[in-house]
Motif scaffolding. Structure first.
Motif, PDB file in Angstrom:
ATOM      1  N   ALA A  52      33.159   3.928  12.019  1.00 38.03           N
ATOM      2  CA  ALA A  52      33.719   3.746  10.822  1.00 38.03           C
ATOM      3  C   ALA A  52      32.835   3.293   9.674  1.00 38.03           C
ATOM      4  N   TYR A  53      32.275   2.194  10.058  1.00 40.38           N
ATOM      5  CA  TYR A  53      31.274   1.337   9.303  1.00 40.38           C
ATOM      6  C   TYR A  53      29.995   1.381   9.630  1.00 40.38           C
ATOM      7  N   LEU A  54      29.216   2.433  10.069  1.00 40.27           N
ATOM      8  CA  LEU A  54      27.855   2.538  10.363  1.00 40.27           C
ATOM      9  C   LEU A  54      27.125   2.404   9.162  1.00 40.27           C
ATOM     10  N   ASP A  55      27.563   2.993   8.133  1.00 37.36           N
ATOM     11  CA  ASP A  55      26.828   3.097   7.057  1.00 37.36           C
ATOM     12  C   ASP A  55      26.931   1.676   6.243  1.00 37.36           C
ATOM     13  N   PRO A  56      25.871   0.975   6.184  1.00 37.37           N
ATOM     14  CA  PRO A  56      25.666  -0.558   5.564  1.00 37.37           C
ATOM     15  C   PRO A  56      26.572  -0.436   4.366  1.00 37.37           C
ATOM     16  N   GLU A  57      26.657   0.509   3.204  1.00 43.11           N
ATOM     17  CA  GLU A  57      27.310   0.381   2.099  1.00 43.11           C
ATOM     18  C   GLU A  57      28.808   0.353   2.474  1.00 43.11           C
TER      19      GLU A  57
ATOM     20  N   GLY B 159      29.810  -7.650  13.736  1.00 45.52           N
ATOM     21  CA  GLY B 159      29.399  -7.134  14.776  1.00 45.52           C
ATOM     22  C   GLY B 159      28.775  -5.748  15.164  1.00 45.52           C
ATOM     23  N   GLY B 160      27.426  -5.999  15.768  1.00 42.58           N
ATOM     24  CA  GLY B 160      26.609  -4.820  15.979  1.00 42.58           C
ATOM     25  C   GLY B 160      26.543  -4.393  17.376  1.00 42.58           C
ATOM     26  N   GLU B 161      27.459  -4.762  18.294  1.00 41.75           N
ATOM     27  CA  GLU B 161      27.332  -4.277  19.720  1.00 41.75           C
ATOM     28  C   GLU B 161      28.864  -4.238  20.078  1.00 41.75           C
TER      29      GLU B 161
ATOM     30  N   TRP C  32      20.350  -5.859  15.500  1.00 40.57           N
ATOM     31  CA  TRP C  32      20.114  -6.423  14.243  1.00 40.57           C
ATOM     32  C   TRP C  32      19.962  -5.343  13.092  1.00 40.57           C
ATOM     33  N   ASN C  33      19.346  -4.319  13.760  1.00 40.29           N
ATOM     34  CA  ASN C  33      19.048  -3.101  12.675  1.00 40.29           C
ATOM     35  C   ASN C  33      20.459  -2.475  12.210  1.00 40.29           C
ATOM     36  N   ARG C  34      21.532  -2.836  12.905  1.00 36.48           N
ATOM     37  CA  ARG C  34      22.996  -2.323  12.520  1.00 36.48           C
ATOM     38  C   ARG C  34      23.428  -2.942  11.540  1.00 36.48           C
ATOM     39  N   ILE C  35      23.205  -4.643  11.782  1.00 31.10           N
ATOM     40  CA  ILE C  35      23.991  -5.641  11.041  1.00 31.10           C
ATOM     41  C   ILE C  35      23.239  -6.337   9.980  1.00 31.10           C
ATOM     42  N   GLY C  36      21.876  -6.400  10.050  1.00 28.30           N
ATOM     43  CA  GLY C  36      21.089  -7.163   9.205  1.00 28.30           C
ATOM     44  C   GLY C  36      21.281  -7.244   7.638  1.00 28.30           C
ATOM     45  N   ASP C  37      21.538  -5.805   7.232  1.00 26.72           N
ATOM     46  CA  ASP C  37      21.596  -5.559   5.532  1.00 26.72           C
ATOM     47  C   ASP C  37      22.934  -5.904   5.465  1.00 26.72           C
ATOM     48  N   VAL C  38      24.085  -5.589   6.135  1.00 23.53           N
ATOM     49  CA  VAL C  38      25.276  -6.089   5.896  1.00 23.53           C
ATOM     50  C   VAL C  38      25.622  -7.622   5.865  1.00 23.53           C
ATOM     51  N   VAL C  39      24.893  -8.446   6.971  1.00 21.31           N
ATOM     52  CA  VAL C  39      25.298  -9.779   6.672  1.00 21.31           C
ATOM     53  C   VAL C  39      24.643 -10.479   5.363  1.00 21.31           C
ATOM     54  N   ALA C  40      23.406  -9.837   5.092  1.00 23.63           N
ATOM     55  CA  ALA C  40      22.663 -10.508   3.938  1.00 23.63           C
ATOM     56  C   ALA C  40      23.507 -10.107   2.649  1.00 23.63           C
ATOM     57  N   ALA C  41      23.891  -8.894   2.513  1.00 17.42           N
ATOM     58  CA  ALA C  41      24.930  -8.269   1.564  1.00 17.42           C
ATOM     59  C   ALA C  41      26.142  -9.332   1.182  1.00 17.42           C
ATOM     60  N   LEU C  42      26.765  -9.414   2.458  1.00 11.41           N
ATOM     61  CA  LEU C  42      27.953 -10.190   2.386  1.00 11.41           C
ATOM     62  C   LEU C  42      27.787 -11.618   2.059  1.00 11.41           C
ATOM     63  N   VAL C  43      26.665 -12.085   2.662  1.00 16.95           N
ATOM     64  CA  VAL C  43      26.253 -13.716   2.085  1.00 16.95           C
ATOM     65  C   VAL C  43      26.064 -13.821   0.668  1.00 16.95           C
TER      66      VAL C  43
ATOM     67  N   SER D 129      30.626 -14.565   9.731  1.00 20.25           N
ATOM     68  CA  SER D 129      30.377 -14.860  11.190  1.00 20.25           C
ATOM     69  C   SER D 129      29.664 -13.684  12.015  1.00 20.25           C
ATOM     70  N   VAL D 130      28.849 -13.969  12.875  1.00 16.49           N
ATOM     71  CA  VAL D 130      28.077 -12.793  13.397  1.00 16.49           C
ATOM     72  C   VAL D 130      28.599 -12.722  14.877  1.00 16.49           C
ATOM     73  N   ASP D 131      29.276 -11.796  15.308  1.00 19.56           N
ATOM     74  CA  ASP D 131      29.767 -11.750  16.563  1.00 19.56           C
ATOM     75  C   ASP D 131      28.439 -10.998  17.610  1.00 19.56           C
ATOM     76  N   THR D 132      28.062 -11.931  18.642  1.00 18.53           N
ATOM     77  CA  THR D 132      26.985 -11.511  19.485  1.00 18.53           C
ATOM     78  C   THR D 132      26.804 -12.264  20.464  1.00 18.53           C
ATOM     79  N   ARG D 133      26.196 -11.672  21.598  1.00 21.51           N
ATOM     80  CA  ARG D 133      25.659 -12.532  22.644  1.00 21.51           C
ATOM     81  C   ARG D 133      24.159 -12.552  22.808  1.00 21.51           C
ATOM     82  N   HIS D 134      23.476 -12.477  21.772  1.00 22.82           N
ATOM     83  CA  HIS D 134      22.096 -12.468  21.604  1.00 22.82           C
ATOM     84  C   HIS D 134      21.716 -13.488  20.842  1.00 22.82           C
ATOM     85  N   ALA D 135      20.733 -14.504  21.462  1.00 21.33           N
ATOM     86  CA  ALA D 135      20.399 -15.553  20.749  1.00 21.33           C
ATOM     87  C   ALA D 135      19.330 -14.950  19.447  1.00 21.33           C
ATOM     88  N   GLU D 136      18.590 -13.999  19.936  1.00 16.33           N
ATOM     89  CA  GLU D 136      17.596 -13.543  18.900  1.00 16.33           C
ATOM     90  C   GLU D 136      18.418 -12.887  17.485  1.00 16.33           C
ATOM     91  N   VAL D 137      19.607 -12.229  17.882  1.00 18.03           N
ATOM     92  CA  VAL D 137      20.384 -12.013  16.768  1.00 18.03           C
ATOM     93  C   VAL D 137      21.123 -13.052  15.921  1.00 18.03           C
TER      94      VAL D 137
END
Length: 437
Positions: A33-38, A58-60, A75-86, A93-101
């Motif tokens: 439903a929300y794959l499009d960043p906008e 969350g991206g996973e 990160w490709n899925r959520i990076g622009d979204v996180v930046a825009a909301l910030v 909050s980022v919902d992730t299991r990955h330290a890199e993300v």
């Protein structure tokens, strides 16, 4: 209790809403439903407008049987979204299991890391250790792909509680301040619906750990089974009801898909009320059994409390034996603390409590003297008052060992309605020294 999350400090005495924003093609409820960043950013803004204090991106997908994705894809899925909301001034909050993300999200301005794997990965611990972000530690048995393959517990409540206690302690040992940690019992993650219901109905056991507690019950399978609602998107009303129940049991953060409906449900949340119970005159007791008789009288009082209108007992401390305070020429007391949720106004509640005292033979002959039963309102959430009839919070809470110990047993770190920490006075300086029976 304050939850420190980077630049945000959240007062958890009233529940916070965390809106769910899944930027995934395969999440169990709203995948795609929300794959499009906008579209994702606009939905995040909508949730904040509806009352969310936090947006969890969350991206996973971590639904049962989900296929893992690489950190790069996530990160490709959520990076622009996180930046825009910030950029929009939202607590992300980022919902992730990955330290890199997590690291990339924190550098982009995220304030919370919500790790469904409970910070098992040392690299994830290192990612959050020094940055000051909030940390959500969740319990999950196994991994998303296999977690629902016949999960077995001897005692699901105790095992989840102990796991969260140890995981949070490990974060603290690594240098994460306690005030940054929130725990999540993980309803539906490696748990059958029956196990999840057992866990959620005993949520106060998780509250005893002394951290803010997050619940993520939205549209979960156990909600569908408990409320007999099969379709995912028809579960929002039931999910909101479940969130309200969790908050009455002590949850501080609600993670939800439907923010508007959850906000509306939480308007019915009743204030938390702490009562102090005491007895040092046994009405009927054989020689040598006075303590047991006093306990029986307190249990009778608790039975009466169960019948109060618009009131529910949420939790109760152990029984404590205490030295007399103020008027010392009397027998030892037995004390306990009861946590209620009540819609009764304070003075109306006080009237009911006096009736219970009178029914169990209370005689007010000597100030602070012997009594068959004493029930004090210690604290009434968000209510501060002082007049001839009632002063709240109770002015002597923090100086009484027989009050402080049982309160902190069930509500570690509790602050009274006027902001005073219950444990403010050192134990050595308190009156009425108490020991757990």
């Amino acid at each position: 209790m304050i939850w420190h999350c980077g630049q945000y400090d959240f007062d958890t005495s009233t529940p916070l809403i965390m809106g769910i924003l899944n930027v995934t093609p395969d999440s169990f409820s709203d995948g795609g439903a929300y794959l499009d960043p906008e579209a994702a950013v606009e939905h995040g803004l909508d949730m904040v407008r509806a009352g969310a204090a936090i947006v969890d991106v969350g991206g996973e997908s971590t639904r049962p049987g989900a296929t893992p994705v690489t950190p790069e894809e996530e990160w490709n899925r959520i990076g622009d979204v996180v930046a825009a909301l910030v950029e929009a001034g939202i607590c992300v909050s980022v919902d992730t299991r990955h330290a890199e993300v997590a690291t990339r999200a924190l550098h982009a301005g995220a304030s919370i890391v919500n790790d469904v794997s409970g910070f098992r990965d040392p690299a994830m611990v290192e990612a959050v250790r020094r940055c000051g972000c909030g940390c959500v530690v969740m319990h999950m048995k196994g991994e998303p792909a296999t977690m629902q393959n016949d999960p077995v517990y001897e005692d699901v409540v105790a095992e989840v509680r102990d796991y969260l206690r140890d995981a949070a302690a490990a974060l603290e040992a690594a240098g994460v301040d306690r005030s940054r940690i929130c725990v999540d019992p993980g309803p539906g993650f490696g748990k059958t619906p029956k196990q999840t219901i057992e866990l959620m109905r005993n949520l106060h056991e998780i509250v005893h750990l002394g951290y803010p507690v997050m619940v993520a019950v939205s549209r979960k399978r156990f909600v569908g089974e408990a409320y007999q609602v099969e379709e995912l998107h028809d579960r929002d009303v039931a999910s909101a009801a479940e969130a309200l129940l969790a908050c009455e049991l002590g949850a501080s953060v609600v993670r939800t898909h439907n923010v508007e409906m959850t906000v509306a449900a939480l308007k019915d949340l009743r204030p938390a009320v702490l009562l102090g119970l005491g007895s040092n005159v046994a009405l009927v007791a054989e020689p040598g059994e006075e303590t047991e008789a006093k306990i029986a009288q307190l249990n009778l009082a608790v039975g009466h409390l169960c019948s109060l209108p618009d009131t529910q007992i949420v939790d109760m401390s152990s029984f404590y034996e205490s030295e007399p305070a103020y008027y010392e020429d009397q027998d030892a007391f037995v004390n306990a603390v009861v946590l209620l949720r009540s819609g009764l106004p304070p003075k109306e509640l006080l009237g009911y409590l006096h009736s219970i005292e009178n029914s169990l033979g209370r005689v007010r002959a000597i100030e602070n003297g012997p009594r068959t039963l004493d029930i004090d309102i210690l604290d009434y959430q968000m209510y501060v008052a002082s007049d001839d009839e009632l002063t709240l919070p109770h002015p002597r809470v923090t100086e009484r060992d027989f009050v402080v110990k049982p309160v902190l047993e069930i509500l570690p770190g509790w602050e009274l309605a006027d902001g005073t920490p219950v444990g403010r006075v050192p134990e050595a300086e308190r009156v009425g020294k108490a020991r757990k029976i």
